[in-house]
Design an enzyme around this catalytic site. Structure first.
Site, short mmCIF file in Angstrom:
data_model
loop_
_atom_site.label_atom_id
_atom_site.label_comp_id
_atom_site.label_asym_id
_atom_site.label_seq_id
_atom_site.Cartn_x
_atom_site.Cartn_y
_atom_site.Cartn_z
N HIS A 165 0.81 -1.23 0.00
CA HIS A 165 0.00 0.00 0.00
C HIS A 165 0.85 1.28 0.00
O HIS A 165 0.74 2.13 -0.88
CB HIS A 165 -0.88 0.06 1.25
C1 BDR Z 1 -2.92 0.66 5.49
O1 BDR Z 1 -3.08 0.13 6.79
C2 BDR Z 1 -1.85 -0.36 7.27
O2 BDR Z 1 -2.04 -1.61 7.81
C3 BDR Z 1 -0.88 -0.32 6.13
O3 BDR Z 1 0.41 0.00 6.59
C4 BDR Z 1 -1.44 0.73 5.22
O4 BDR Z 1 -0.97 2.02 5.57
C5 BDR Z 1 -3.71 -0.20 4.51
O5 BDR Z 1 -5.06 -0.21 4.85
#
Ligand code: BDR
Ligand code: CA
Length: 313
Positions: free
Chosen positions: A243
């Site tokens: 992400h």
């Molecule tokens: C986001 O939530 C976190 O767990 C990850 O690092 C990312 O920023 C994805 O939903």
């Protein structure tokens, strides 16, 4: 990219946050990281600030790390050890950091930096809940107008939620903070799950990282292996979404991404859909445009960029 961007990375590492930090530190021609501010999110603050220091040390390119807020503005912290492991950075064991934590509070660092640098110079890159950024805007209302742009990972629309059926984790954890940021008037670029779920790792890429033969390569491969098991079980996909690195990749190669300039509002009232990013993708309201909401990515270009840059460390 025509000029070198000065950025502050606001983060809750997190394996994908860690890769984002490495990508930024590996790209000094285009990006100057002024500092990293940790926030409570995937795991509590004591771990996110420690993890941020571990990652900076691993990169071999020191930048100051600050601890920010240890809880959302008005709610109890929700964490995600089920995704990231107990430490938040489960994978190969890494040494305790020797890089000291700065004594200044992360929110004060954000405020001071924005006041020191010329207006329109500093880009904020939030990779976790938006608590620190909102706290800075609340405490110092003059600074929002000095931010060049906020490029953040958070939200979901067509892809719907990952922590609840309606909400993505970063927005869900501190919806009041997200509302402040989305209504701040600062130009926003939003990397929602709609785009990150198109940026899945492949086995080949993970093995390429491992075969770099560097500590960074081994760490990235081990983080991805750890992180992947959750998404592959949940979604039945072949890999896991990285992400947060999409935020830094956007700074480096905006042409890899496509999206729409639309209105995005944050749900803060409903128990059922708390933290939902209500994105007016089809422009069915007259609400003002406040974000570039990204939906598409050149997946192969994104991983090629990561490969090229991470190999430098
Ligand atoms: C986001 O939530 C976190 O767990 C990850 O690092 C990312 O920023 C994805 O939903
Ligand atoms: Ca994160």
């Amino acid at each position: 990219m025509t000029h070198r961007r000065k950025i502050i990375i606001d983060t809750d590492p997190g394996q994908d946050d860690a890769v984002a930090i490495l990508l930024a530190l590996a790209s000094p021609e285009e990006i100057e990281v002024l500092g990293i501010t940790a926030v409570a999110g995937n795991v509590p603050l004591a771990l996110t600030e420690r993890n941020a220091r571990i990652v900076v040390e691993l990169s071999g390119r020191p930048v100051p790390v600050f601890a920010g807020c240890d809880a959302p503005l008005r709610r109890k912290l929700v964490t995600a050890e089920h995704v990231h492991g107990k430490t938040g950075l489960d994978g190969i064991p890494l040494p305790e950091p020797t890089l000291p934590l700065q004594s200044q509070h992360g929110v004060d660092f954000i405020i001071e930096t924005l006041r020191r640098e010329p207006p329109g110079m500093v880009t904020l890159c939030p990779l976790g809940p938006l608590t620190n950024i909102a706290a800075a805007f609340q405490r110092a209302p003059d600074v929002a107008g000095r931010v060049a742009e906020i490029v953040l990972m958070g939200g979901a629309y067509f892809e719907v939620g990952n922590i609840t059926p309606a909400a993505e984790f970063n927005i869900y954890v501190d919806p009041e903070a997200a509302e402040i940021v989305f209504r701040s008037g600062v130009p926003l670029v939003v990397m929602p799950l709609d785009v990150t779920h198109k940026a899945l790792t492949s086995r080949d890429w993970v093995e390429e990282m491992r075969s770099l033969g560097t500590e960074v390569g081994r760490a990235v491969a081990s983080w991805t292996d750890f992180f992947e098991r959750f998404d592959t079980e949940k979604y039945g996909s072949a890999g896991a979404p990285l992400h947060d690195p999409t935020v830094i990749a956007y700074l480096l190669r905006p042409g890899l991404f496509s999206g729409r300039h639309i209105n995005v509002e944050i749900e803060t009232q409903s128990e059922l859909t708390l933290g939902m990013t209500v994105a007016d993708w089809w422009r069915v309201t007259d609400r003002p445009v406040n974000a570039l909401f990204v939906g598409g990515v050149d997946r192969d270009g994104f991983y090629a960029l990561l490969s090229e840059r991470l190999a430098r460390l």
